[in-house]
Write a protein that holds these residues in place. Structure first.
Motif, PDB file in Angstrom:
ATOM      1  N   PHE A   1       0.864  -1.173   0.000  1.00 49.16           N
ATOM      2  CA  PHE A   1       0.000   0.000   0.000  1.00 49.16           C
ATOM      3  C   PHE A   1       0.905   1.229   0.000  1.00 49.16           C
ATOM      4  N   MET A   2       0.317   2.401  -0.150  1.00 52.55           N
ATOM      5  CA  MET A   2       1.104   3.625  -0.306  1.00 52.55           C
ATOM      6  C   MET A   2       0.792   4.607   0.815  1.00 52.55           C
ATOM      7  N   LYS A   3       1.798   5.395   1.139  1.00 45.13           N
ATOM      8  CA  LYS A   3       1.621   6.579   1.961  1.00 45.13           C
ATOM      9  C   LYS A   3       2.042   7.789   1.135  1.00 45.13           C
ATOM     10  N   ALA A   4       1.303   8.882   1.292  1.00 48.37           N
ATOM     11  CA  ALA A   4       1.684  10.107   0.600  1.00 48.37           C
ATOM     12  C   ALA A   4       2.969  10.666   1.213  1.00 48.37           C
ATOM     13  N   PRO A   5       3.876  11.208   0.394  1.00 46.23           N
ATOM     14  CA  PRO A   5       5.119  11.769   0.935  1.00 46.23           C
ATOM     15  C   PRO A   5       4.886  12.882   1.955  1.00 46.23           C
ATOM     16  N   ASP A   6       3.742  13.559   1.894  1.00 48.58           N
ATOM     17  CA  ASP A   6       3.529  14.645   2.849  1.00 48.58           C
ATOM     18  C   ASP A   6       3.128  14.158   4.239  1.00 48.58           C
ATOM     19  N   THR A   7       3.056  12.839   4.437  1.00 51.58           N
ATOM     20  CA  THR A   7       2.911  12.309   5.802  1.00 51.58           C
ATOM     21  C   THR A   7       4.248  12.301   6.538  1.00 51.58           C
ATOM     22  N   VAL A   8       5.353  12.460   5.818  1.00 53.30           N
ATOM     23  CA  VAL A   8       6.688  12.353   6.395  1.00 53.30           C
ATOM     24  C   VAL A   8       7.026  13.600   7.213  1.00 53.30           C
ATOM     25  N   VAL A   9       7.465  13.371   8.457  1.00 50.58           N
ATOM     26  CA  VAL A   9       7.928  14.448   9.328  1.00 50.58           C
ATOM     27  C   VAL A   9       9.241  14.005   9.962  1.00 50.58           C
ATOM     28  N   GLY A  10       9.826  14.878  10.778  1.00 52.76           N
ATOM     29  CA  GLY A  10      11.082  14.555  11.427  1.00 52.76           C
ATOM     30  C   GLY A  10      10.917  13.562  12.568  1.00 52.76           C
ATOM     31  N   ALA A  11      12.028  13.015  13.006  1.00 55.70           N
ATOM     32  CA  ALA A  11      12.022  11.937  13.995  1.00 55.70           C
ATOM     33  C   ALA A  11      11.550  12.378  15.373  1.00 55.70           C
ATOM     34  N   THR A  12      11.610  13.674  15.659  1.00 56.39           N
ATOM     35  CA  THR A  12      11.170  14.170  16.963  1.00 56.39           C
ATOM     36  C   THR A  12       9.997  15.135  16.839  1.00 56.39           C
ATOM     37  N   ASP A  13       9.384  15.210  15.677  1.00 54.55           N
ATOM     38  CA  ASP A  13       8.201  16.052  15.505  1.00 54.55           C
ATOM     39  C   ASP A  13       6.996  15.401  16.173  1.00 54.55           C
ATOM     40  N   PRO A  14       6.004  16.185  16.594  1.00 52.52           N
ATOM     41  CA  PRO A  14       4.813  15.597  17.218  1.00 52.52           C
ATOM     42  C   PRO A  14       4.044  14.709  16.248  1.00 52.52           C
ATOM     43  N   VAL A  15       3.414  13.675  16.785  1.00 52.19           N
ATOM     44  CA  VAL A  15       2.432  12.873  16.056  1.00 52.19           C
ATOM     45  C   VAL A  15       1.053  13.369  16.461  1.00 52.19           C
ATOM     46  N   LEU A  16       0.215  13.685  15.472  1.00 52.39           N
ATOM     47  CA  LEU A  16      -1.095  14.257  15.733  1.00 52.39           C
ATOM     48  C   LEU A  16      -2.187  13.196  15.641  1.00 52.39           C
ATOM     49  N   ILE A  17      -3.019  13.113  16.675  1.00 50.27           N
ATOM     50  CA  ILE A  17      -4.176  12.221  16.666  1.00 50.27           C
ATOM     51  C   ILE A  17      -5.248  12.865  15.785  1.00 50.27           C
ATOM     52  N   PRO A  18      -5.716  12.189  14.744  1.00 55.76           N
ATOM     53  CA  PRO A  18      -6.712  12.805  13.861  1.00 55.76           C
ATOM     54  C   PRO A  18      -8.033  13.077  14.583  1.00 55.76           C
ATOM     55  N   LEU A  19      -8.761  14.058  14.094  1.00 56.43           N
ATOM     56  CA  LEU A  19     -10.091  14.320  14.632  1.00 56.43           C
ATOM     57  C   LEU A  19     -10.957  13.078  14.442  1.00 56.43           C
ATOM     58  N   GLY A  20     -11.649  12.687  15.487  1.00 58.01           N
ATOM     59  CA  GLY A  20     -12.515  11.517  15.418  1.00 58.01           C
ATOM     60  C   GLY A  20     -11.802  10.200  15.611  1.00 58.01           C
ATOM     61  N   SER A  21     -10.510  10.227  15.867  1.00 55.88           N
ATOM     62  CA  SER A  21      -9.748   8.982  16.019  1.00 55.88           C
ATOM     63  C   SER A  21      -9.992   8.326  17.374  1.00 55.88           C
ATOM     64  N   THR A  22     -10.131   7.013  17.350  1.00 53.42           N
ATOM     65  CA  THR A  22     -10.204   6.227  18.587  1.00 53.42           C
ATOM     66  C   THR A  22      -9.129   5.150  18.642  1.00 53.42           C
ATOM     67  N   LYS A  23      -8.429   4.916  17.513  1.00 53.86           N
ATOM     68  CA  LYS A  23      -7.510   3.785  17.455  1.00 53.86           C
ATOM     69  C   LYS A  23      -6.225   4.136  16.696  1.00 53.86           C
ATOM     70  N   THR A  24      -5.549   5.202  17.131  1.00 57.90           N
ATOM     71  CA  THR A  24      -4.266   5.551  16.526  1.00 57.90           C
ATOM     72  C   THR A  24      -3.186   4.641  17.108  1.00 57.90           C
ATOM     73  N   ASP A  25      -2.472   3.955  16.236  1.00 59.86           N
ATOM     74  CA  ASP A  25      -1.571   2.859  16.606  1.00 59.86           C
ATOM     75  C   ASP A  25      -0.142   3.178  16.168  1.00 59.86           C
ATOM     76  N   TRP A  26       0.799   2.459  16.742  1.00 63.03           N
ATOM     77  CA  TRP A  26       2.228   2.621  16.470  1.00 63.03           C
ATOM     78  C   TRP A  26       2.754   1.444  15.656  1.00 63.03           C
ATOM     79  N   GLU A  27       3.820   1.686  14.869  1.00 66.04           N
ATOM     80  CA  GLU A  27       4.492   0.614  14.124  1.00 66.04           C
ATOM     81  C   GLU A  27       5.931   1.042  13.828  1.00 66.04           C
ATOM     82  N   VAL A  28       6.911   0.451  14.497  1.00 63.35           N
ATOM     83  CA  VAL A  28       8.299   0.699  14.147  1.00 63.35           C
ATOM     84  C   VAL A  28       8.643  -0.096  12.887  1.00 63.35           C
TER      85      VAL A  28
END
Length: 276
Positions: free
Chosen positions: A93-120
């Motif tokens: 599957f694909m991710k848009a390049p504009d999802t890319v941020v720096g390694a210490t930038d904040p991760v934003l929980i989307p509006l309406g999100s209940t299940k934001t998950d992590w994946e190294v």
């Protein structure tokens, strides 16, 4: 070689260091590190460039990313924890390049999100164009290096809202990348790297790339049969077990959480989670 970019978003400056650990300013050589300049940077005589001591925000180590190709269910233990069968072929599957941020930038929980998950994830950075490669043995010549990707996912958007996975994968800030790009010659075996992720100091993922269903060389070869891989493209190669989706003992991410990530030899990430 290790490549990093420091500065505020859109104003990053490129730097590189050899095994001696001395950082050098790449600005006299290139305007920035992109797919078009990767080979110039990797072939540079760093000793001829000014020594620097970079400070401040660490941006993504690569600018102008063309595409981010992701591989799903590519660790045996992750497939098992989610109740999924081991795939016969890589799931892409694909991710848009504009999802890319720096390694210490904040991760934003989307509006309406209940299940934001992590994946190294181990990220592969393409250095030379790969089109219809003949075999996995041809892949190494097309790999510039490796980095850490955090493939953040909103599981309700991804799995419960119909259609493909894109809705849960392309939210703002959903691909912290870096802090550095490590050239392929400094990674002795990409299938022997330990990956770790913790949330609020509690280890959630602790795996190894040896558990991949499809290894790095196979993935580059396989993907080249379906699309042209160009310099500066990034492949996120999948995640080991321990995501919130597969755990009964861990809540999904919430504002105020802190995620810390490390892959052997590739540095570390740290993100504070905030509300979009």
């Amino acid at each position: 070689m290790r490549i990093a970019r420091y500065g505020e978003p859109g104003q990053e400056r490129p730097f590189a260091a050899d095994r001696d650990g001395v950082w050098r300013d790449l600005s006299p050589l290139v305007d920035d590190v992109t797919g078009a300049t990767l080979q110039t940077v990797l072939g540079a005589d760093l000793a001829a460039l000014p020594e620097v001591h970079p400070q401040g925000r660490v941006g993504p180590p690569l600018a102008g990313i063309g595409k981010v190709i992701c591989v799903g269910l590519n660790y045996r233990d992750h497939a098992a924890e989610t109740g999924a069968a081991i795939p016969d072929e890589p799931i892409l599957f694909m991710k848009a390049p504009d999802t890319v941020v720096g390694a210490t930038d904040p991760v934003l929980i989307p509006l309406g999100s209940t299940k934001t998950d992590w994946e190294v994830e181990l990220a592969v950075v393409i250095g030379r164009e790969a089109r219809y490669l003949s075999s996995p043995a041809d892949s190494a010549a097309h790999i510039a290096g490796y980095a850490i990707s955090h493939d953040v996912s909103e599981r309700a958007f991804q799995l419960e809202r119909g259609g493909q996975w894109d809705k849960g994968k392309n939210c703002e800030t959903f691909n912290p990348f870096g802090p550095m790009l490590v050239s392929a010659d400094e990674v002795a075996d990409p299938q022997a790297l330990r990956l770790r992720l913790s949330v609020n100091g509690v280890v959630m993922q602790d795996g190894t790339t040896a558990d991949m269903v499809f290894g790095v060389d196979h993935l580059v070869w396989y993907i080249s049969q379906f699309m042209v891989l160009r310099p500066g493209d990034v492949i996120n190669t999948g995640t080991p077990a321990g995501v919130a989706l597969g755990r009964a003992d861990a809540p999904y991410l919430r504002p105020g959480d802190v995620v810390e990530i490390e892959i052997d030899g590739l540095g570390a990430q740290r993100q504070e989670v905030a509300q979009a």
